[in-house]
Design an enzyme around this catalytic site. Structure first.
Site: not given
Length: 213
Positions: A9, A12, A15, A21, A59, A83, A109
């Site tokens: 997408h 947003s 973002n 989100t 989105r 997501e 991460r």
């Protein structure tokens, strides 16, 4: 042979504010809307699309709309293209997650395939559900081109899988940028990537996730 197009997408509103989100339903930013129009123009120039599916989150649906209009096709909502369900992380700034969930966010991460969002979904579960959604679309449109509008983590998971990796190999696969196009050819159940995160057509409209995600 079937062609699968994965489109992340556009930018947003979350973002922009650097918020995790997940399933939180938010619209595109004004820039994201312009990215969606540019992506539609790129797709119309380079592909003949026969069917369009999208995550049912706003989105993704909004990103799909210009492409659907360009090809005169309906958008088929597909919840399994959503997501990751991020549980307690949803609507939290990345910086706050990094502070409050230091060890778990470090896993996200640096070893994402092992991560389970607190009170949310595991990346391993997402790894399987998004492939199931793609497989259904491919089975419904043999020999055609299918566009699927989705999110950063699903594209990352599918790219990893189609390169022959397991969920634990996702740590070596980067996120693709907003409104980018990833493509694969599918034959006899095998996926061959032909394009990854293509967004050169966006020129100065390019955006991506911040470095601490």
């Amino acid at each position: 042979m079937t062609t699968v197009l994965l489109i992340r997408h556009g930018q947003s509103v979350t973002n922009v504010t650097q918020v995790f989100t997940g399933h939180y339903d938010v619209p595109l930013s004004p820039l994201g809307q312009e990215q969606a129009r540019c992506t539609a123009a790129y797709l119309q120039k380079n592909f003949r699309i026969d069917a369009i599916y999208a995550s049912d989150l706003m989105r993704a649906m909004q990103t799909a709309q210009p492409t659907a209009a360009a090809f005169g096709l309906p958008i088929r909502p597909e919840p399994d293209l959503r997501e990751i369900c991020a549980g307690r992380w949803e609507r939290m700034p990345f910086a706050q997650i990094e502070q409050d969930y230091a060890q778990l966010y470090d896993c996200w991460r640096h070893d994402i395939g092992r991560c389970v969002c607190p009170q949310g979904e595991s990346v391993a579960h997402l790894f399987d559900r998004v492939q199931a959604a793609v497989s259904r679309a491919v089975a419904a449109h043999p020999g055609q081109t299918v566009a699927l509008f989705t999110h950063a983590t699903p594209v990352r998971a599918l790219q990893c899988r189609w390169q022959g990796g397991t969920v634990l190999d996702m740590r070596g696969v980067p996120f693709v940028p907003n409104a980018s196009v990833t493509a694969a050819q599918v034959e006899n159940g095998a996926y061959r990537l032909t394009l990854i995160g293509e967004n050169a057509f966006l020129d100065d409209l390019k955006t991506a996730l911040p470095d601490n995600v």
